[in-house]
Enzyme design. Structure first.
Site, PDB file in Angstrom:
ATOM      1  CE1 TYR A 168      -3.718   2.464   0.383  1.00  0.00           C
ATOM      2  CE2 TYR A 168      -2.477   3.326   2.250  1.00  0.00           C
ATOM      3  CZ  TYR A 168      -3.508   3.445   1.345  1.00  0.00           C
ATOM      4  OH  TYR A 168      -4.325   4.544   1.374  1.00  0.00           O
ATOM      5  CE  LYS A 172      -3.437   5.248  -1.938  1.00  0.00           C
ATOM      6  NZ  LYS A 172      -4.498   5.659  -2.890  1.00  0.00           N
TER       7      LYS A 172
END
Length: 245
Positions: A168, A172
């Site tokens: 994750y 980003k």
């Protein structure tokens, strides 16, 4: 934002059937905008549209799987047929890639899935919608990111950046870098593109452990979607201001 005489502003929010995405759609709709609710799940999508309409929002459903080329193309065709242009695109759809993401034991499939949705999906949707955005008098693109994608914060001892998450968090970071590249390429246009951090919101992505509401998390997207023509592009922001890369 510049007004287009006698024309309703048109927005598309991906992953808008629930959580922060739904609240972004609700917030933009409250401005009197027409809002496309992009989502994969038909039942959830139409349920969100019905709820928004009941609240007075001019909402319409957009079947959209950001990882599927045909779905993305069909979504662009739907928006074109319905409105002929797009004023604001909010790339909100995202996944975590699951829990326990230590690099040494990571499921590389989960890493690929996170990048496919959180980064490549954003590129696919943005590129499909760009011809429609170019028809707008004041086009805006908002990429929903996270402070966990900040390399500065990740490398600062004691900074609150959540658990180790090799799927994750780097997805980003990748998204932030992609946002900058778009801003550089589109610098000679009137398209403003920025990344926004909603903060740690209580959504199903984190088992509702967040400390902010989805409505609070939506605020930064709404602000970036309504930037004036003189507003920034290629930046990373949260409610407090600039987030370090």
């Amino acid at each position: 934002m510049s007004e287009q005489a006698n024309e309703q502003t048109i927005a598309l929010v991906t992953g808008a059937n629930k959580g922060i995405g739904y609240e972004i759609a609700a917030g933009l709709g409250a401005l009197g905008w027409q809002v496309g609710v992009g989502a994969r799940d038909e039942e959830a999508r139409e349920g969100a549209v019905a709820k928004l309409r009941a609240a007075g929002v001019d909402a319409f459903g957009v079947p959209l799987d950001v990882t599927d080329d045909a779905s993305v193309a069909a979504a662009a065709a739907l928006v074109e047929e319905r409105a002929g242009r797009l004023d604001v695109l909010v790339n909100n759809a995202g996944i975590t890639g699951g829990m326990r993401q230590q690099p040494t034991t990571a499921d590389v499939g989960a890493v690929r899935a996170a990048v496919e949705t959180n980064v490549i999906g954003v590129i696919q949707v943005t590129n499909a919608m760009l011809p429609l955005l170019r028809r707008s008098a004041a086009p805006r693109i908002v990429n929903m990111s996270s402070s966990v994608g900040s390399l500065t914060l990740q490398s600062t001892p004691g900074a609150e950046v959540g658990p180790i998450a090799v799927a994750y968090s780097p997805s980003k970071t990748f998204l932030n870098a992609v946002t900058v590249q778009y801003a550089k390429e589109l610098s000679d246009t009137n398209i403003l593109i920025n990344a926004g951090c909603p903060g740690y919101c209580a959504t199903d992505l984190n088992g509702f452990r967040g400390v902010r509401t989805p409505a609070q998390g939506a605020a930064i997207a709404i602000r970036l979607a309504t930037l004036p023509d003189s507003g920034p592009t290629g930046g990373f922001f949260d409610d407090e201001g600039v987030v370090p890369w």
